[in-house]
Design a protein around this motif. Structure first.
Motif, PDB file in Angstrom:
ATOM      1  N   CYS A 136       0.897  -1.229   0.070  1.00 27.67           N
ATOM      2  CA  CYS A 136      -0.041   0.090   0.067  1.00 27.67           C
ATOM      3  C   CYS A 136       0.781   1.307   0.118  1.00 27.67           C
ATOM      4  O   CYS A 136       0.444   2.223  -0.643  1.00 27.67           O
ATOM      5  N   HIS A 208      -4.860  -3.823  -2.013  1.00 31.37           N
ATOM      6  CA  HIS A 208      -4.018  -2.704  -0.867  1.00 31.37           C
ATOM      7  C   HIS A 208      -3.070  -2.079  -2.041  1.00 31.37           C
ATOM      8  O   HIS A 208      -2.942  -0.470  -1.952  1.00 31.37           O
ATOM      9  N   VAL A 211      -5.476   0.431  -4.039  1.00 36.70           N
ATOM     10  CA  VAL A 211      -5.897   1.705  -3.086  1.00 36.70           C
ATOM     11  C   VAL A 211      -4.418   2.547  -2.962  1.00 36.70           C
ATOM     12  O   VAL A 211      -5.066   3.739  -2.638  1.00 36.70           O
ATOM     13  N   GLY A 256      -5.604   5.905   5.583  1.00 36.22           N
ATOM     14  CA  GLY A 256      -5.852   4.890   4.495  1.00 36.22           C
ATOM     15  C   GLY A 256      -4.712   3.655   4.933  1.00 36.22           C
ATOM     16  O   GLY A 256      -5.149   2.552   4.967  1.00 36.22           O
ATOM     17  N   THR A 259      -6.253   1.666   7.694  1.00 44.42           N
ATOM     18  CA  THR A 259      -7.240   0.830   7.475  1.00 44.42           C
ATOM     19  C   THR A 259      -6.382  -0.284   7.089  1.00 44.42           C
ATOM     20  O   THR A 259      -7.070  -1.476   7.086  1.00 44.42           O
ATOM     21  N   CYS A 260      -5.536  -0.242   6.158  1.00 42.54           N
ATOM     22  CA  CYS A 260      -4.762  -1.429   5.544  1.00 42.54           C
ATOM     23  C   CYS A 260      -4.163  -2.325   6.914  1.00 42.54           C
ATOM     24  O   CYS A 260      -4.681  -3.507   6.847  1.00 42.54           O
ATOM     25  N   TYR A 484     -12.019   0.924   2.782  1.00 47.95           N
ATOM     26  CA  TYR A 484     -11.006   1.980   2.392  1.00 47.95           C
ATOM     27  C   TYR A 484     -12.061   3.170   2.121  1.00 47.95           C
ATOM     28  O   TYR A 484     -11.981   4.241   2.347  1.00 47.95           O
TER      29      TYR A 484
END
Length: 500
Positions: A136, A208, A211, A256, A259-260, A484
Motif C-alpha cells: 500500500c 492494497h 488503493v 488509509g 485501514t490497511c 477504505y
C-alpha cells in the motif's frame, strides 16, 4: 434449417456467455430507443450509464468491450452522443491511451527484475500485515511521483508472475514448462484449498496496492491526470499544489494506511488471507533454483532492467516527456540491451493492454453521452445554490459520487471549468475558488475508490488477465474497497469541513 441457423446466430452472439446475460444485453438494446422516445435524453442517458456499469460488473462473465461497445454504438445511432464528441474525449485523453499502449508493454519487458525483487520480498517478509502495508505504502509513494496506471501495471505483472509459478508447480509441471494458468484440471483436490487461499492472498495484496495508487495519486500535481488540469487552471506549481491539498490528502493517507493494518489484523471483508505454507515453499524453491541456474547473461539482463527502471523513475518524476512516450523509450531500451529483436517476441507485450485501450475508448463514448445529455448539470447547479461555507464539503461528496459511476477526469474537468466561470463572473472569491479546487481534486480521487469504474487503475485491474485467475470480480472489488471507501471518505469529508 432456419431454426438451426437462428440458433447458431444466438450461440455466436457474445460467445459462451450465459444465455440470461445475452438476453439481458438484447433487452438493453431494445429498451433504450423506447425510453429515449417516451422519457427523453436525460433518462435514456442515465439508463445507458447504469447498463454500462452492469457490463463492467459482469466482466468475468463477458469482457465489457463487446456489450459495452454495442451500447456505445447504439448511443451514437440514437443521437445520445456523436462520433465527434467521442473523438474529442479520446483526444483529450490521448496521453492515457499512449500510456496504455506503450507503458504497460514496457513493464512487460521488466518482469524478470520485478519477479526477482518481489519473490525475495514475499520470502523475507513473513508478516502479512507488514507485507500489505509495504504494498500500500510503496504504491502510494510511487503514484505520487509516477502514474497510477503504471504502478498498477507493475503490481499486476508481479502478481501474475507469482501466480504462474505456484499454479504451474501445483499442476504437476516444472518451473520451465509451458502451462495454461487458467486451467485448474491438473490441481489435486487436496491442494485446491491452498490454491483458493493463495488467490485470496494475492487479491488482498492487489487491492492494497490499487488503493495505494489512489492515496498517493491525490497528493501531488503529477499523481493523476485531473490533478494537472486543476493545477494548471488554479496556477499551482508542484510544491504549492502539495501544500494546498495536504490538509485533506495527508489525513486521508494516514487513515488509509491504518485501514490497511486494521482490515488485515481483524480479517475484515475477505482480508487477512495468509500465504499458504505450500506456496511459500514453492516460491522459496523457485527462488533457489533461479539463483543457482542464473547465467551471466541473465545477470546482465537483470542489471539492464534495473537501469531501465531507474531511467523510468527519473523520467516520470521529472516529466521529460508524455508518459506513453517514456513507455516507448522503456521498450526500446529494455529490448535493445536484452537481445529481444523478433517481432513475435514483442507482440506478447501488447496483448494485455490493447483490449483495455479499446474498452477505454468505449468508456469515452459513455462519457460523451454524459456530456451531450448534460447528465451532471442539475447536481452542479444545485451545489452552486448552497451557502459558500457548505459548498466545499458538498463539492467533495458530489465529485466523489459522480466519479464512482463515471470517469474522475471527466468529472473534474466539468466541475473545475464551472468553478472557474463562477470566479471570472465575480460570483466567488479567489480563496474560495482555491478551496473548491481542492475539494474537486480530493473528491474525484478519494471516494471514487468505491467502484472499479471510478479510477482507470481500478478498471485496468478488473479487466486484466490476472483478475479471472485470482477470482477478482467487480462485486468482490467493491466489497474489498468498502472499508477504505468508508474510512477515507469520512476522513476527507471531515478534513474539508474542519481543516481546509
Amino acid at each position: 434449417m432456419q431454426r438451426t441457423l437462428a440458433r447458431s446466430f444466438l450461440d455466436n452472439f457474445l460467445g459462451n456467455a450465459a444465455e440470461w446475460y445475452k438476453l439481458t444485453i438484447v433487452l438493453f438494446l431494445v429498451i433504450n430507443p423506447v425510453v429515449l422516445i417516451t422519457m427523453g435524453g436525460m433518462v435514456a442517458g442515465w439508463l445507458l450509464v447504469l447498463e454500462f456499469i452492469f457490463c463492467l460488473a459482469m466482466a468475468l462473465k463477458c469482457y465489457p468491450l463487446q456489450p459495452g461497445g454495442l451500447l456505445a454504438f447504439e448511443a451514437v445511432i440514437l443521437g445520445l452522443t456523436s462520433p465527434a464528441t467521442i473523438a474529442h474525449e479520446t483526444e483529450a485523453n490521448f496521453e492515457v491511451v499512449l500510456l496504455l499502449i506503450f507503458m504497460v508493454a514496457g513493464i512487460f519487458f521488466l518482469k524478470d527484475l520485478l519477479l526477482y525483487i518481489f519473490t525475495k520480498l514475499l520470502i523475507k517478509v513473513r508478516s502479512k500485515i507488514l507485507l500489505s502495508l509495504l504494498f500500500c505504502f510503496l504504491a502510494a509513494l510511487l503514484s505520487a511521483f509516477l502514474d497510477a496506471l503504471t504502478v498498477t501495471a507493475v503490481i499486476i505483472t508481479v502478481a501474475a508472475g507469482l501466480y504462474s509459478v505456484y499454479h504451474k508447480v501445483t499442476s504437476g509441471k516444472g518451473f520451465d514448462d509451458d502451462h495454461d494458468h487458467a486451467d485448474d484440471t491438473g490441481i489435486g483436490h487436496e491442494t485446491h484449498s491452498d490454491l483458493e487461499n493463495y488467490r485470496a492472498f494475492l487479491r488482498n495484496l492487489m487491492m492494497h496496492g490499487a488503493v495505494g495508487t489512489a492515496l498517493g495519486g491525490v497528493c501531488t500535481l503529477v499523481g493523476e491526470p485531473q490533478n494537472l488540469l486543476i493545477g494548471e487552471i488554479a496556477g499551482w506549481e508542484f510544491i504549492e499544489f502539495f501544500i494546498r491539498v495536504a490538509p485533506v490528502s495527508m489525513p486521508v493517507l494516514a487513515v488509509g494506511l491504518l485501514t490497511c493494518v486494521a482490515v488485515e489484523k481483524f480479517k475484515i471483508l475477505g482480508y487477512g488471507a495468509q500465504l499458504p505454507l505450500a506456496a511459500r515453499r514453492i516460491l522459496e524453491e523457485y527462488d533457489r533454483r533461479e539463483d543457482e541456474k542464473r547465467t551471466r547473461r541473465q545477470v546482465a539482463n537483470l542489471i539492464t532492467q534495473a537501469l531501465v527502471v531507474l531511467f523510468l523513475v527519473v523520467a516520470l518524476a521529472f516529466h521529460w516527456a508524455a508518459v506513453g512516450l517514456i513507455g516507448l523509450a522503456v521498450i526500446v531500451l529494455s529490448t535493445s540491451f536484452t537481445g529481444i529483436i523478433r517481432e513475435h517476441q514483442l507482440g506478447h507485450a501488447f496483448a494485455e493492454a490493447l483490449p483495455f485501450t479499446a474498452l477505454l475508448v468505449v468508456f469515452f463514448a459513455i462519457v460523451g453521452v454524459i456530456h451531450d445529455q448534460h447528465l451532471f448539470l442539475p447536481l452542479i447547479d444545485y451545489v452552486f445554490t448552497l451557502e459558500q461555507h457548505a459548498q466545499v464539503p458538498v463539492f467533495f461528496m458530489a465529485n466523489g459520487v459522480l466519479s464512482a459511476i463515471s470517469d474522475n477526469v471527466f468529472v473534474a474537468t466539468v466541475y473545475i471549468n464551472e468553478v472557474q466561470s463562477a470566479l471570472q463572473a465575480g460570483e466567488i472569491t479567489q480563496e474560495h475558488f482555491y478551496e473548491l479546487a481542492v475539494a474537486i481534486n480530493t473528491g474525484t480521487n478519494i471516494p471514487s475508490v468505491a467502484t472499479p469504474n471510478g479510477q482507470a487503475a481500478f478498471l485496468f485491474l478488473l479487466t486484466s488477465a490476472l483478475a479471472p485467475l485470482i477470482r477478482l470480480s467487480y462485486g468482490r472489488m467493491v466489497v474489498l474497497a468498502l472499508p477504505y471507501t468508508i474510512t477515507m471518505t469520512i476522513t476527507g469529508l471531515l478534513a474539508t469541513i474542519y481543516l481546509l
